[in-house]
Design a protein around this motif. Structure first.
Motif, PDB file in Angstrom:
ATOM      1  N   PRO A 250       0.813  -1.228   0.000  1.00 38.11           N
ATOM      2  CA  PRO A 250       0.000   0.000   0.000  1.00 38.11           C
ATOM      3  C   PRO A 250       0.841   1.272   0.000  1.00 38.11           C
ATOM      4  CG  PRO A 250      -0.858  -1.589   1.584  1.00 38.11           C
ATOM      5  CD  PRO A 250       0.463  -2.125   1.115  1.00 38.11           C
ATOM      6  N   GLY A 251       2.064   1.177   0.482  1.00 41.71           N
ATOM      7  CA  GLY A 251       2.887   2.375   0.581  1.00 41.71           C
ATOM      8  C   GLY A 251       3.560   2.795  -0.706  1.00 41.71           C
ATOM      9  N   ALA A 252       3.442   1.987  -1.756  1.00 45.92           N
ATOM     10  CA  ALA A 252       4.101   2.327  -3.025  1.00 45.92           C
ATOM     11  C   ALA A 252       3.372   3.476  -3.717  1.00 45.92           C
ATOM     12  CB  ALA A 252       4.139   1.110  -3.927  1.00 45.92           C
ATOM     13  N   LEU A 253       4.123   4.487  -4.113  1.00 42.06           N
ATOM     14  CA  LEU A 253       3.528   5.617  -4.820  1.00 42.06           C
ATOM     15  C   LEU A 253       3.129   5.179  -6.220  1.00 42.06           C
ATOM     16  CD1 LEU A 253       6.012   8.458  -3.768  1.00 42.06           C
ATOM     17  CD2 LEU A 253       3.733   7.965  -2.831  1.00 42.06           C
ATOM     18  N   ARG A 254       1.933   5.618  -6.668  1.00 44.10           N
ATOM     19  CA  ARG A 254       1.426   5.197  -7.970  1.00 44.10           C
ATOM     20  C   ARG A 254       1.140   6.406  -8.845  1.00 44.10           C
ATOM     21  NH1 ARG A 254      -0.533   0.188  -8.453  1.00 44.10           N
ATOM     22  NH2 ARG A 254      -0.072   0.638 -10.653  1.00 44.10           N
ATOM     23  N   SER A 255       1.797   6.427  -9.985  1.00 43.21           N
ATOM     24  CA  SER A 255       1.542   7.376 -11.051  1.00 43.21           C
ATOM     25  C   SER A 255       2.261   6.821 -12.272  1.00 43.21           C
ATOM     26  CB  SER A 255       2.072   8.779 -10.708  1.00 43.21           C
ATOM     27  OG  SER A 255       3.491   8.777 -10.678  1.00 43.21           O
ATOM     28  N   LYS A 256       2.016   7.381 -13.427  1.00 41.53           N
ATOM     29  CA  LYS A 256       2.685   6.871 -14.631  1.00 41.53           C
ATOM     30  C   LYS A 256       4.186   6.957 -14.475  1.00 41.53           C
ATOM     31  CE  LYS A 256       3.060   5.559 -18.988  1.00 41.53           C
ATOM     32  NZ  LYS A 256       4.504   5.648 -19.180  1.00 41.53           N
ATOM     33  N   GLU A 257       4.677   8.084 -14.001  1.00 46.08           N
ATOM     34  CA  GLU A 257       6.123   8.266 -13.843  1.00 46.08           C
ATOM     35  C   GLU A 257       6.666   7.356 -12.743  1.00 46.08           C
ATOM     36  OE1 GLU A 257       4.291  11.473 -15.911  1.00 46.08           O
ATOM     37  OE2 GLU A 257       3.892  10.707 -13.891  1.00 46.08           O
ATOM     38  N   ALA A 258       5.920   7.259 -11.631  1.00 43.56           N
ATOM     39  CA  ALA A 258       6.367   6.420 -10.511  1.00 43.56           C
ATOM     40  C   ALA A 258       6.383   4.949 -10.902  1.00 43.56           C
ATOM     41  CB  ALA A 258       5.476   6.646  -9.297  1.00 43.56           C
ATOM     42  N   ASP A 259       5.353   4.522 -11.644  1.00 40.58           N
ATOM     43  CA  ASP A 259       5.296   3.131 -12.088  1.00 40.58           C
ATOM     44  C   ASP A 259       6.473   2.796 -13.002  1.00 40.58           C
ATOM     45  OD1 ASP A 259       1.687   2.453 -12.327  1.00 40.58           O
ATOM     46  OD2 ASP A 259       3.039   2.756 -10.623  1.00 40.58           O
ATOM     47  N   ASP A 260       6.753   3.672 -13.946  1.00 39.35           N
ATOM     48  CA  ASP A 260       7.863   3.433 -14.872  1.00 39.35           C
ATOM     49  C   ASP A 260       9.190   3.335 -14.117  1.00 39.35           C
ATOM     50  OD1 ASP A 260       6.124   3.464 -16.981  1.00 39.35           O
ATOM     51  OD2 ASP A 260       6.571   5.522 -17.607  1.00 39.35           O
ATOM     52  N   ALA A 261       9.361   4.218 -13.150  1.00 40.70           N
ATOM     53  CA  ALA A 261      10.595   4.207 -12.364  1.00 40.70           C
ATOM     54  C   ALA A 261      10.705   2.932 -11.530  1.00 40.70           C
ATOM     55  CB  ALA A 261      10.669   5.441 -11.459  1.00 40.70           C
ATOM     56  N   LEU A 262       9.576   2.509 -10.948  1.00 44.33           N
ATOM     57  CA  LEU A 262       9.604   1.310 -10.119  1.00 44.33           C
ATOM     58  C   LEU A 262       9.833   0.057 -10.962  1.00 44.33           C
ATOM     59  CD1 LEU A 262       9.394  -0.006  -7.390  1.00 44.33           C
ATOM     60  CD2 LEU A 262       6.888   0.045  -7.591  1.00 44.33           C
ATOM     61  N   ILE A 263       9.262   0.021 -12.161  1.00 44.30           N
ATOM     62  CA  ILE A 263       9.503  -1.112 -13.056  1.00 44.30           C
ATOM     63  C   ILE A 263      10.989  -1.231 -13.376  1.00 44.30           C
ATOM     64  CG2 ILE A 263       9.187  -1.909 -15.445  1.00 44.30           C
ATOM     65  CD1 ILE A 263       6.265  -0.933 -15.212  1.00 44.30           C
ATOM     66  N   ALA A 264      11.597  -0.113 -13.701  1.00 46.52           N
ATOM     67  CA  ALA A 264      13.030  -0.125 -13.994  1.00 46.52           C
ATOM     68  C   ALA A 264      13.845  -0.558 -12.775  1.00 46.52           C
ATOM     69  CB  ALA A 264      13.476   1.261 -14.467  1.00 46.52           C
ATOM     70  N   GLU A 265      13.406  -0.122 -11.608  1.00 48.55           N
ATOM     71  CA  GLU A 265      14.101  -0.489 -10.371  1.00 48.55           C
ATOM     72  C   GLU A 265      13.975  -1.989 -10.090  1.00 48.55           C
ATOM     73  OE1 GLU A 265      13.673   0.513  -5.591  1.00 48.55           O
ATOM     74  OE2 GLU A 265      13.143   2.064  -7.075  1.00 48.55           O
ATOM     75  N   LEU A 266      12.778  -2.536 -10.298  1.00 38.93           N
ATOM     76  CA  LEU A 266      12.579  -3.968 -10.081  1.00 38.93           C
ATOM     77  C   LEU A 266      13.373  -4.805 -11.082  1.00 38.93           C
ATOM     78  CD1 LEU A 266       8.730  -4.025  -9.352  1.00 38.93           C
ATOM     79  CD2 LEU A 266      10.575  -4.438  -7.711  1.00 38.93           C
ATOM     80  N   GLN A 267      13.420  -4.353 -12.315  1.00 38.42           N
ATOM     81  CA  GLN A 267      14.199  -5.074 -13.325  1.00 38.42           C
ATOM     82  C   GLN A 267      15.678  -5.082 -12.966  1.00 38.42           C
ATOM     83  OE1 GLN A 267      12.831  -2.787 -16.711  1.00 38.42           O
ATOM     84  NE2 GLN A 267      11.519  -4.468 -17.433  1.00 38.42           N
ATOM     85  N   ALA A 268      16.169  -3.944 -12.524  1.00 35.43           N
ATOM     86  CA  ALA A 268      17.576  -3.867 -12.112  1.00 35.43           C
ATOM     87  C   ALA A 268      17.823  -4.719 -10.873  1.00 35.43           C
ATOM     88  CB  ALA A 268      17.953  -2.408 -11.840  1.00 35.43           C
ATOM     89  N   HIS A 269      16.851  -4.767  -9.994  1.00 35.54           N
ATOM     90  CA  HIS A 269      16.940  -5.579  -8.767  1.00 35.54           C
ATOM     91  C   HIS A 269      17.142  -7.057  -9.113  1.00 35.54           C
ATOM     92  CE1 HIS A 269      15.951  -7.137  -4.770  1.00 35.54           C
ATOM     93  NE2 HIS A 269      15.008  -7.888  -5.330  1.00 35.54           N
ATOM     94  N   VAL A 270      16.328  -7.559 -10.038  1.00 34.53           N
ATOM     95  CA  VAL A 270      16.446  -8.967 -10.430  1.00 34.53           C
ATOM     96  C   VAL A 270      17.728  -9.198 -11.213  1.00 34.53           C
ATOM     97  CG1 VAL A 270      15.406 -10.831 -11.762  1.00 34.53           C
ATOM     98  CG2 VAL A 270      13.959  -9.297 -10.423  1.00 34.53           C
ATOM     99  N   ARG A 271      18.026  -8.310 -12.118  1.00 39.08           N
ATOM    100  CA  ARG A 271      19.230  -8.466 -12.941  1.00 39.08           C
ATOM    101  C   ARG A 271      20.487  -8.506 -12.081  1.00 39.08           C
ATOM    102  NH1 ARG A 271      18.851  -4.143 -15.834  1.00 39.08           N
ATOM    103  NH2 ARG A 271      17.770  -4.893 -17.678  1.00 39.08           N
ATOM    104  N   GLY A 272      20.464  -7.761 -10.990  1.00 40.78           N
ATOM    105  CA  GLY A 272      21.639  -7.721 -10.121  1.00 40.78           C
ATOM    106  C   GLY A 272      21.779  -8.936  -9.222  1.00 40.78           C
ATOM    107  N   LYS A 273      20.668  -9.654  -9.017  1.00 43.89           N
ATOM    108  CA  LYS A 273      20.700 -10.806  -8.118  1.00 43.89           C
ATOM    109  C   LYS A 273      20.780 -12.142  -8.849  1.00 43.89           C
ATOM    110  CE  LYS A 273      20.233  -8.554  -4.191  1.00 43.89           C
ATOM    111  NZ  LYS A 273      21.307  -8.578  -3.163  1.00 43.89           N
TER     112      LYS A 273
END
Length: 560
Positions: free
Chosen positions: A496-519
């Motif tokens: 519930p605490g995740a900020l939601r907007s088009k820009e926020a979603d795009d940024a979070l998607i990129a962050e999650l992708q980098a998270h998996v790629r790094g692990k």
């Protein structure tokens, strides 16, 4: 290759299949079969090697044997003995082959791991296998260094071209070791290789593979490579030697027959592929359909630019398809032989266009020596044209043991038991058999899938995503893709605490992708992420990935 060489022969399948008999000696070692017996000829080339910086070299079988002897002596001095696991975190380079031969003749178990593995993937495999030595170069050293402290059994690291005070230097260690080594005696059924394979639930499973498995691979290898070897044959494949496809479908069978293989350290591209094929006069290759598609698009008429000697192409990992099949046939002058297998029992079904007709899109027929059927849940063979699970019997059609099988899943007797129904070993892949005995792939029986030729298990990716502070739950499924067969897609439920907007979603998607790629490995990160309020669940709390897969398939069919 002449036109006559590439013409379809009469269908000899029934004769080849019915007359084949396994001949597996009680005492057998991969090192002897793949190196020692060829090392007496100092002029025989084992590996042509090159990297993306242009450095080149040649390793003879005699040099391979000497260096393997030195490494075996080094490992023995470090306390390595029969059955110990040795992690090999190396790319396509001469030292990789040296490491394998050294392990086998020492009676140790080689555990190849990709240099693409991130810290989490390395840590789990090193801990679970209880590996006591790791061999690594600069490509894998940083990630290994991050998890070394968490791997209590890992006593030593031998590093190639790395400046690390906590590791033994490969070159220094081997230069001081004796070039003489007396190989240990092993049985054909003794363990030789431990390869971890991703599953749909739980952690990756370690498939323990015996020395005899290389023999079990040979009928498929020979057939798919249009009766390898022939005079002047040279093999190359971009398949990572850390995977079954690179190790058992390329490196070891090439060495088994005393022929040279090309090892290239660098990223795959269509131009690089054609460069290597031409430069080294490659006659035989294993290329994923994705690689062939890239080559087809980059060079529709390659023989106008490159002088090629290709006489055989094996392809696996996904369906080749009509377009690539016809391009190989017309533009390369070679009919591609599709193949099907898995780590636990490799090279079991496929084609050999010069011995029996290939049907574009079909997995092919069971290779000689392998009794393959499509079975139902109870282990009964289904009728022609009906869908069931592809399975391999422990015995061939003559009642003799098939040497292709893995021994067991490492420290996982329940998974080993579940792999079998009676004498049938289940692949987890669905297919139907037509009236001519050809198998046609129908999908996975579970949730595992192939993306760009890589075998993807959703569980490991989902577990990684859930470690992110904004992720409550995740489900990973294949999304159909014209280029790669599938891409990895993740459905993610956010906190519930995740900020939601088009820009926020795009940024979070990129962050999650980098998270998996790094692990994990780069090919495992989700190329597409969709945020969802809740995942479809069963009444017992299991994610229904099947529903999500059907959604993606329907979208693909509707062009969305």
């Amino acid at each position: 290759m002449t036109r006559a060489d590439n013409k379809l022969a009469a269908d000899r399948y029934d004769t080849l299949y019915s007359e084949f008999r396994w001949q597996v000696p009680a005492s057998f070692n991969i090192a002897e079969a793949c190196c020692a017996r060829w090392a007496k000829d100092p002029s025989r080339v084992a590996i042509f090697h090159e990297d993306d910086a242009g450095h080149t070299g040649t390793l003879s079988y005699a040099e391979l044997q000497i260096e393997a002897n030195r490494l075996s002596n080094v490992l023995r001095a470090l306390g390595v003995s029969r059955g110990d696991r040795i992690a090999i975190i190396l790319p396509q380079r001469p030292e990789t082959a040296i490491a394998h031969i050294a392990c086998y003749q020492l009676g140790a178990v080689a555990m190849p791991m990709s240099i693409l593995f991130g810290p989490d993937a390395l840590e789990y495999r090193l801990q679970n296998s209880e590996a006591i030595v790791a061999l690594v170069d600069q490509a894998g050293m940083q990630n290994l260094g991050e998890v070394r402290h968490a791997c209590a059994n890992l006593r030593h690291i031998i590093a190639i071209d790395c400046n690390d005070s906590d590791a033994l230097d490969w070159h220094a260690a081997l230069s001081g070791a004796s070039a003489d080594f007396q190989p240990v005696a092993t049985r054909a059924i003794d363990p030789a290789v431990l390869i971890y394979t991703s599953g749909t639930t739980g952690a990756p499973k370690g498939a323990l593979i015996p020395h005899s498995a290389i023999i079990g691979n040979l009928t498929g290898f020979v057939a798919s490579q249009n009766w390898f070897p022939r005079e002047g044959d040279v093999f190359w494949s971009p398949a990572d030697w850390a995977w079954t496809g690179g190790l058992m479908d390329a490196l070891l069978p090439s060495l088994y027959f005393g022929k040279p293989i090309v090892g290239y350290r660098g990223r795959f591209s269509a131009d690089t592929a054609f460069y290597l094929l031409e430069k080294y006069g490659v006659t035989n290759t294993f290329l994923f359909p994705t690689a062939l598609k890239m080559m087809m698009k980059a060079h529709p008429a390659p023989r106008e630019k490159y002088a090629l000697k290709l006489r055989a192409i094996m392809s696996a990992g996904e369906a080749v398809g009509d377009a690539v099949f016809n391009w190989c046939k017309s533009a390369l002058g070679v009919i591609p032989n599709e193949m099907f297998g898995q780590t636990e029992m490799n090279y079991i079904v496929g084609n050999s266009a010069q011995q029996w007709p290939a049907k574009p899109g079909s997995m092919g027929r069971p290779y000689p020596g392998h009794r393959v059927a499509v079975i139902d849940d109870d282990g009964h063979v289904v009728k022609t044209g009906e869908t069931g699970e592809v399975a391999v019997n422990r015995h061939d059609i003559h009642g003799h043991p098939d040497p292709v099988f893995f021994i067991e899943y490492w420290k996982n007797p329940e998974a080993t038991r579940n792999k079998f129904t009676g004498d049938w070993c289940r692949t987890g892949d669905l297919a139907l058999v037509d009236q001519d005995g050809y198998l046609w792939y129908q999908g996975r029986a579970d949730d595992m899938f192939k993306a760009a030729g890589y075998r993807i298990g959703p569980s490991e990716i989902e577990n990684c995503l859930v470690k992110h502070p904004y992720v409550i739950n995740a489900a990973v499924v294949p999304k159909p893709d014209a280029e790669r067969g599938n891409i990895v897609k993740a459905f993610v439920v956010l906190t519930p605490g995740a900020l939601r907007s088009k820009e926020a979603d795009d940024a979070l998607i990129a962050e999650l992708q980098a998270h998996v790629r790094g692990k994990l490995a780069p090919y495992e990160y989700p190329k597409e992420i969709e945020f969802i309020d809740e995942l479809p669940m069963t009444t017992t709390g299991k994610v229904q990935r099947r529903i999500l897969r059907l959604i993606e398939q329907e979208k693909a069919q509707n062009g969305r």
